[in-house]
Design a protein around this motif. Sequence first.
Motif, PDB file in Angstrom:
ATOM      1  N   GLU A   1     -76.606  50.569 -51.412  1.00 17.85           N
ATOM      2  CA  GLU A   1     -77.814  49.906 -51.883  1.00 17.85           C
ATOM      3  C   GLU A   1     -78.528  50.778 -52.906  1.00 17.85           C
ATOM      4  OE1 GLU A   1     -80.065  49.120 -48.410  1.00 17.85           O
ATOM      5  OE2 GLU A   1     -78.689  47.615 -47.633  1.00 17.85           O
ATOM      6  N   ILE A   2     -79.208  50.129 -53.838  1.00 19.37           N
ATOM      7  CA  ILE A   2     -79.913  50.840 -54.897  1.00 19.37           C
ATOM      8  C   ILE A   2     -81.406  50.724 -54.631  1.00 19.37           C
ATOM      9  CG2 ILE A   2     -80.305  50.985 -57.383  1.00 19.37           C
ATOM     10  CD1 ILE A   2     -77.609  49.609 -57.768  1.00 19.37           C
ATOM     11  N   ARG A   3     -82.005  51.810 -54.219  1.00 21.50           N
ATOM     12  CA  ARG A   3     -83.438  51.836 -53.951  1.00 21.50           C
ATOM     13  C   ARG A   3     -84.142  52.427 -55.170  1.00 21.50           C
ATOM     14  NH1 ARG A   3     -84.322  50.786 -48.525  1.00 21.50           N
ATOM     15  NH2 ARG A   3     -86.527  51.316 -48.873  1.00 21.50           N
ATOM     16  N   VAL A   4     -85.039  51.640 -55.759  1.00 19.95           N
ATOM     17  CA  VAL A   4     -85.685  52.046 -56.999  1.00 19.95           C
ATOM     18  C   VAL A   4     -87.183  52.229 -56.770  1.00 19.95           C
ATOM     19  CG1 VAL A   4     -83.964  50.905 -58.435  1.00 19.95           C
ATOM     20  CG2 VAL A   4     -85.988  49.642 -57.709  1.00 19.95           C
ATOM     21  N   LYS A   5     -87.797  52.908 -57.719  1.00 20.26           N
ATOM     22  CA  LYS A   5     -89.251  53.092 -57.697  1.00 20.26           C
ATOM     23  C   LYS A   5     -89.748  52.999 -59.139  1.00 20.26           C
ATOM     24  CE  LYS A   5     -89.038  58.161 -57.785  1.00 20.26           C
ATOM     25  NZ  LYS A   5     -87.584  58.234 -57.893  1.00 20.26           N
ATOM     26  N   PRO A   6     -91.037  52.764 -59.351  1.00 22.87           N
ATOM     27  CA  PRO A   6     -91.557  52.658 -60.722  1.00 22.87           C
ATOM     28  C   PRO A   6     -91.232  53.897 -61.551  1.00 22.87           C
ATOM     29  CG  PRO A   6     -93.189  51.870 -59.160  1.00 22.87           C
ATOM     30  CD  PRO A   6     -92.067  52.460 -58.337  1.00 22.87           C
ATOM     31  N   GLY A   7     -90.779  53.648 -62.775  1.00 18.80           N
ATOM     32  CA  GLY A   7     -90.396  54.731 -63.675  1.00 18.80           C
ATOM     33  C   GLY A   7     -88.910  54.972 -63.740  1.00 18.80           C
ATOM     34  N   ASP A   8     -88.146  54.450 -62.783  1.00 19.15           N
ATOM     35  CA  ASP A   8     -86.694  54.645 -62.789  1.00 19.15           C
ATOM     36  C   ASP A   8     -86.056  53.880 -63.939  1.00 19.15           C
ATOM     37  OD1 ASP A   8     -86.719  56.300 -60.625  1.00 19.15           O
ATOM     38  OD2 ASP A   8     -86.188  54.748 -59.162  1.00 19.15           O
ATOM     39  N   LYS A   9     -85.094  54.514 -64.590  1.00 18.96           N
ATOM     40  CA  LYS A   9     -84.297  53.837 -65.603  1.00 18.96           C
ATOM     41  C   LYS A   9     -83.097  53.187 -64.917  1.00 18.96           C
ATOM     42  CE  LYS A   9     -85.481  56.986 -69.386  1.00 18.96           C
ATOM     43  NZ  LYS A   9     -84.938  57.903 -70.427  1.00 18.96           N
ATOM     44  N   VAL A  10     -82.877  51.900 -65.200  1.00 15.25           N
ATOM     45  CA  VAL A  10     -81.827  51.165 -64.505  1.00 15.25           C
ATOM     46  C   VAL A  10     -80.996  50.381 -65.507  1.00 15.25           C
ATOM     47  CG1 VAL A  10     -83.099  50.960 -62.338  1.00 15.25           C
ATOM     48  CG2 VAL A  10     -83.393  49.212 -64.097  1.00 15.25           C
ATOM     49  N   ILE A  11     -79.826  49.955 -65.034  1.00 16.55           N
ATOM     50  CA  ILE A  11     -78.969  49.030 -65.769  1.00 16.55           C
ATOM     51  C   ILE A  11     -79.159  47.649 -65.149  1.00 16.55           C
ATOM     52  CG2 ILE A  11     -76.614  48.464 -66.444  1.00 16.55           C
ATOM     53  CD1 ILE A  11     -77.676  50.997 -67.717  1.00 16.55           C
ATOM     54  N   VAL A  12     -79.470  46.662 -65.974  1.00 10.31           N
ATOM     55  CA  VAL A  12     -79.772  45.310 -65.505  1.00 10.31           C
ATOM     56  C   VAL A  12     -78.603  44.397 -65.859  1.00 10.31           C
ATOM     57  CG1 VAL A  12     -81.410  43.396 -65.593  1.00 10.31           C
ATOM     58  CG2 VAL A  12     -82.219  45.746 -65.898  1.00 10.31           C
ATOM     59  N   ALA A  13     -78.089  43.680 -64.855  1.00  6.93           N
ATOM     60  CA  ALA A  13     -77.047  42.678 -65.078  1.00  6.93           C
ATOM     61  C   ALA A  13     -77.721  41.339 -65.384  1.00  6.93           C
ATOM     62  CB  ALA A  13     -76.159  42.561 -63.855  1.00  6.93           C
ATOM     63  N   VAL A  14     -77.449  40.792 -66.549  1.00  6.14           N
ATOM     64  CA  VAL A  14     -78.065  39.541 -67.000  1.00  6.14           C
ATOM     65  C   VAL A  14     -76.996  38.457 -67.012  1.00  6.14           C
ATOM     66  CG1 VAL A  14     -79.412  38.428 -68.807  1.00  6.14           C
ATOM     67  CG2 VAL A  14     -79.626  40.897 -68.443  1.00  6.14           C
ATOM     68  N   THR A  15     -77.220  37.387 -66.263  1.00 11.50           N
ATOM     69  CA  THR A  15     -76.285  36.259 -66.206  1.00 11.50           C
ATOM     70  C   THR A  15     -77.011  34.982 -66.570  1.00 11.50           C
ATOM     71  OG1 THR A  15     -76.715  35.971 -63.843  1.00 11.50           O
ATOM     72  CG2 THR A  15     -74.837  37.349 -64.451  1.00 11.50           C
ATOM     73  N   SER A  16     -76.323  34.116 -67.270  1.00 10.57           N
ATOM     74  CA  SER A  16     -76.872  32.809 -67.645  1.00 10.57           C
ATOM     75  C   SER A  16     -75.933  31.737 -67.127  1.00 10.57           C
ATOM     76  CB  SER A  16     -77.024  32.702 -69.167  1.00 10.57           C
ATOM     77  OG  SER A  16     -77.949  33.654 -69.650  1.00 10.57           O
ATOM     78  N   ASP A  17     -76.451  30.854 -66.288  1.00  7.39           N
ATOM     79  CA  ASP A  17     -75.638  29.800 -65.682  1.00  7.39           C
ATOM     80  C   ASP A  17     -76.474  28.530 -65.585  1.00  7.39           C
ATOM     81  OD1 ASP A  17     -73.533  28.510 -64.505  1.00  7.39           O
ATOM     82  OD2 ASP A  17     -73.940  29.285 -62.495  1.00  7.39           O
TER      83      ASP A  17
END
Length: 363
Positions: A83-99
């Motif tokens: 699991e990916i636990r994030v907090k404000p300020g973290d740089k992340v990779i976002v998966a974008v899907t369009s369906d």
Amino acid sequence: MRKLLVIIVIMLLSTGVLQAAPAVPPVVYEKGVVVFVGPLDQTMQKQYHMAQGELVSIQLTSGPETGKVVDTFNFVSDRSAYEIRVKPGDKVIVAVTSDLGRTSYHVSDFDRFDYVYVLGGLFVLALVVFGGVVGAKSVLVIAFAMLLIFKFFIDQVMVNLYSLTLLTLVVSAIIAVVTQVVVSGVSKKTLAAILGTVGGVAIAGILSMLSVKLMHLTGLDSEEAMLLKASMLAQIDFQGVLFAGMVFGSLGAVMDVTISIASAVYEVRSVHPTIGFKELVRAGMNVGRDIMGTTSITLILAYAGTSLPLMLLIASQQNAPMLKILNLNLIVTEFARALTGSIGLVCAIPLTAVITAMLLKRD
């Protein structure tokens, strides 16, 4: 009967009952920064059909929607290491899907590679500041070696046209020659270091090849290798890939040892021009013995560091039979990887001492 089945299939296709499976919507990955993390209220729980999780707001920093703040659901349960636990300020990779006209955003992973650039910049800076011209040359040969491996060797492995054994030895020889010549210049000292490196790596390669065959090592000792074998690159010789990893892993340490010994013998010859062949070899061996212990333990510790989770796994299996554990493909592979490289390194020491002495006494 066959004609009746054909007619039924045609009728079903014409009415749209039988259709091709819908295409999986493409996934686009963009960068983002977490701006808010909070719990889900009841409305959001119904929307996402989840009770465990959190609402994550992310500001996209790349792609056509740069600057846009999007909301997504992040499942957390405190039970999974993935699991990916994030907090404000973290740089992340976002998966974008369009369906079906709807765009969804999901946290795919942390954006880690920006920090790799920082470490790489510090590494180059340290080499140049403390190494001067030699440090700058070291940067060039490192870049050349990485380019040769990633752009040539990996491409050839994917094509699978040539023997991986031959390909590995050729690439290793090219890296050794270019590194020694660029860093130390063209001289008998450099030639001795190159020949000693080739000899040491060849011994490590022969032992690696015998280990793979006699120990029945498969090369499938990691999740990445098993995934490639099962789904993508089943035609690749993974035993050859394992052999290549063993050789490349020992190459750098062997080069370091050989140039040190060749330089030491060269300096002794410069100070004592009338010194004999046996004395030169003895001088090289004396230096080599001092280097041997520290460099061997460096190589072993490097492999031990990468295998630390594996060692913890072995230590935790107190009730498991050690006969079974020690003969696992994963365990034996790590032992073979460390020991073959270390033997090649040790053998490179007398080779380099003898070759350097021979070349210098011909003057």
